[in-house]
Design a protein around this motif. Structure first.
Motif, short mmCIF file in Angstrom:
data_model
loop_
_atom_site.label_atom_id
_atom_site.label_comp_id
_atom_site.label_asym_id
_atom_site.label_seq_id
_atom_site.Cartn_x
_atom_site.Cartn_y
_atom_site.Cartn_z
N GLN A 1 -31.97 33.58 -34.13
CA GLN A 1 -32.93 32.75 -33.58
C GLN A 1 -33.12 34.08 -32.68
N VAL A 2 -35.22 34.50 -31.98
CA VAL A 2 -35.39 35.39 -31.27
C VAL A 2 -36.54 34.23 -29.93
N VAL A 3 -35.46 35.04 -29.22
CA VAL A 3 -36.41 34.30 -27.77
C VAL A 3 -36.41 36.05 -26.64
N GLY A 4 -37.40 36.02 -26.56
CA GLY A 4 -37.91 37.41 -25.65
C GLY A 4 -37.38 38.53 -26.41
N ASP A 5 -37.20 39.00 -25.81
CA ASP A 5 -35.95 40.17 -25.94
C ASP A 5 -34.58 40.27 -26.56
N ARG A 6 -34.48 38.74 -26.42
CA ARG A 6 -33.32 38.57 -26.82
C ARG A 6 -32.63 37.57 -28.10
N TYR A 7 -32.07 37.98 -28.49
CA TYR A 7 -31.44 36.69 -30.57
C TYR A 7 -30.19 37.19 -30.15
N PHE A 8 -30.46 35.37 -30.62
CA PHE A 8 -28.72 34.79 -30.72
C PHE A 8 -29.03 35.11 -32.73
N ALA A 9 -27.29 34.88 -33.05
CA ALA A 9 -26.87 34.36 -33.68
C ALA A 9 -25.42 34.35 -34.20
N GLU A 10 -25.60 33.31 -35.49
CA GLU A 10 -24.19 32.14 -35.69
C GLU A 10 -23.80 32.78 -36.52
N PHE B 1 -23.30 22.55 -35.95
CA PHE B 1 -23.34 22.65 -34.82
C PHE B 1 -25.26 22.84 -34.56
N ALA B 2 -25.44 22.27 -33.69
CA ALA B 2 -26.66 21.72 -33.66
C ALA B 2 -26.79 23.40 -32.33
N TRP B 3 -28.23 23.37 -32.42
CA TRP B 3 -27.50 24.74 -30.78
C TRP B 3 -29.63 25.55 -31.34
N VAL B 4 -29.27 25.21 -30.19
CA VAL B 4 -30.96 26.68 -29.65
C VAL B 4 -30.74 27.57 -28.54
N GLY B 5 -31.64 28.49 -28.38
CA GLY B 5 -31.39 29.74 -27.19
C GLY B 5 -32.53 29.24 -26.63
N THR B 6 -32.92 29.21 -25.44
CA THR B 6 -34.00 29.55 -24.36
C THR B 6 -33.56 31.31 -23.65
N GLU B 7 -34.80 30.72 -22.77
CA GLU B 7 -34.64 32.43 -21.75
C GLU B 7 -34.37 31.99 -20.93
N GLU B 8 -33.24 31.46 -20.96
CA GLU B 8 -31.77 30.90 -19.76
C GLU B 8 -30.77 30.45 -19.80
N ALA B 9 -30.83 30.07 -20.91
CA ALA B 9 -29.21 29.72 -21.59
C ALA B 9 -29.32 29.08 -22.85
N LEU B 10 -27.57 29.04 -22.73
CA LEU B 10 -28.08 28.47 -24.83
C LEU B 10 -27.35 26.90 -24.72
N TYR B 11 -27.69 26.13 -25.43
CA TYR B 11 -28.01 24.89 -25.52
C TYR B 11 -27.32 24.53 -26.91
#
Length: 445
Positions: A370-379, A420-430
């Motif tokens: 997932q990409v949010v802004g200038d950051r990516y999250f990877a599982e 696991f269910a998850w999603v990244g935002t600009e300020e946190a990982l849920y």
């Protein structure tokens, strides 16, 4: 295949344009917390070379901790337990990675159910009150008997997550009566990122398992039926069954939804009388920007088509990426290489050409990007030989620099194939573990 796979419905997202502050990976605490004997034995982080924790900062602070990648700090043998110091942050090379650049940064952390405070002590995880620690957003209605049934464990609690710029959304499966009969009372919930308020968006959703959002609607995949609900709230609107097969991927272009089911790629606009229509006969992973839909074809080429009229063209040859996402003028992908079994982050210009390897992430299997802004999250999933179980990581890094990815969450799934269910935002990982929705701020520790 278990329907829990629908947790990954929202795997491919076009990020917001906001900026993210870097995680403070320098902070360590050589003394923090109450009591506890000190141990000279290095604490091994699962999947990470066995250097001593706490040696991974790029600087130091008044609380202690050395600069650079030193490994000279002793850690209490009971670190991570309730009332004891946190396991400090650190940086280390991956155990099995061939590349010297495959590094992982960890944050200060405690055992499951505990939160590492700013004073570097492990306390019980509390409800979120706009703090900077790991906290609980929601404790869902949860059926322990169903969860303990190996044939039904995914049919209770929180089943999926998604996010917009302002809210985090999640699905709760629903409850049963005294005879164990399902009451068809699944719910769509939301959490305001700015004000911390929790709202019931819709109830009466039948067996919700997968979730994706556009700027106007939430799209919900049930076990037998798809629905959509206005984000402002309302009654779930059924979507024709032929459009709602086993859904693998969801993406959006503004208020237009695209999803991949067993009958191809479907799309739906936001107007009140919109009809779901088949957009493509086939397509695997999906990602979209304001003008184009990108997807992985059945022959594993990356394709592109305008979002308003299907006219596919080839962007790249057969590469078989496990996940794709968009950022700026580029498409990014996770690629699992054999025989070394390492995941790399790849980049491809939207205009086409060759995929470029940017960095190795880990000797692990990629699951979600997932990409949010200038950051990516990877599982990533990794088979931990120490415990003879699969371990799931969620890590993040910035496109703006070459700092190592930071592992925000590591969990050992309670069941085989559990996801696991998850999603990244600009300020946190849920992220959710069925019973509980957690928030891990990006700015903490």
């Amino acid at each position: 295949m278990k329907l829990r796979k629908w947790n990954f419905w929202v795997v491919l997202a076009v990020g917001c344009n906001g900026k993210l502050s870097m995680i403070d990976e320098a902070r360590t605490d050589a003394t923090g917390g109450a009591g506890g004997a000190r141990s000279e034995v290095p604490i091994r982080i699962a999947g990470v070379a066995g250097i001593e924790a706490g040696g991974g900062g790029r600087g130091s602070d008044a609380e202690g901790g050395g600069a650079g990648d030193s490994a000279g700090m002793a850690v209490p043998i009971d670190a991570g337990q309730l009332g004891q110091p946190c396991i400090p942050s650190g940086r280390a090379p991956e155990l099995e990675a061939d590349s010297a650049n495959a590094m992982l940064q960890t944050i200060g952390r405690c055992n499951d159910g505990l939160s590492c405070t700013a004073s570097r002590n492990c306390v019980m995880e509390t409800d979120c009150q706009r703090n900077d620690d790991l906290c609980v957003v929601q404790r869902a209605q949860f059926d322990e008997d169903v969860y303990n049934d190996p044939n039904n464990y995914w049919r209770t609690g929180i089943t999926a997550l998604a996010a917009s710029e302002s809210h985090v959304y999640w699905l709760e499966y629903g409850t049963r009566d005294a005879l164990g009969q399902y009451l068809h009372d699944g719910a769509l919930m939301s959490y305001g990122i700015a004000d911390g308020t929790t709202t019931v968006v819709a109830t009466g959703v039948d067996a919700p398992m997968g979730l994706g959002v556009t700027t106007t609607h939430a799209y919900i995949a049930g076990e037998a039926q798809m629905f959509r609900v206005p984000l402002s709230g309302g009654t779930p609107e059924p979507i024709p069954r032929q459009a709602g097969g086993f859904t693998l991927s969801f993406t959006s272009a503004g208020d237009q939804a695209f999803w991949n089911s067993g009958t191809g790629v479907w799309t739906m606009s936001s107007i009140s009388d919109a009809v779901a229509t088949q957009f493509l006969s086939a397509g695997l992973a999906l990602a979209a920007d304001a003008t184009d839909l990108y997807y992985v074809a059945e022959d594993f080429r990356i394709m592109r088509t305008p979002i308003f009229s299907a006219a596919p063209e080839v962007v790249s040859g057969a590469v078989a990426p496990s996940a794709i996402a968009l950022h700026g003028d580029s498409l990014y992908a996770l690629d699992y290489t054999l025989p070394d079994g390492e995941t790399f982050l790849l980049r491809l210009a939207k205009s086409g050409g060759e995929l470029e390897r940017l960095r190795p992430l880990a000797p692990a299997t990629p699951k979600k990007l997932q990409v949010v802004g200038d950051r990516y999250f990877a599982e990533l999933s990794y088979y931990n030989l120490d415990i003879d179980r699969e371990e799931v990581w969620i890590a993040t890094a910035s496109f703006r620099d070459d700092a190592p990815p930071v592992r925000l969450v590591a969990r050992v799934p309670p069941r085989p194939l559990f996801e696991f269910a998850w999603v990244g935002t600009e300020e946190a990982l849920y992220f959710a573990d069925a019973r509980t929705l957690h928030r891990q701020p990006l700015s903490s520790h």
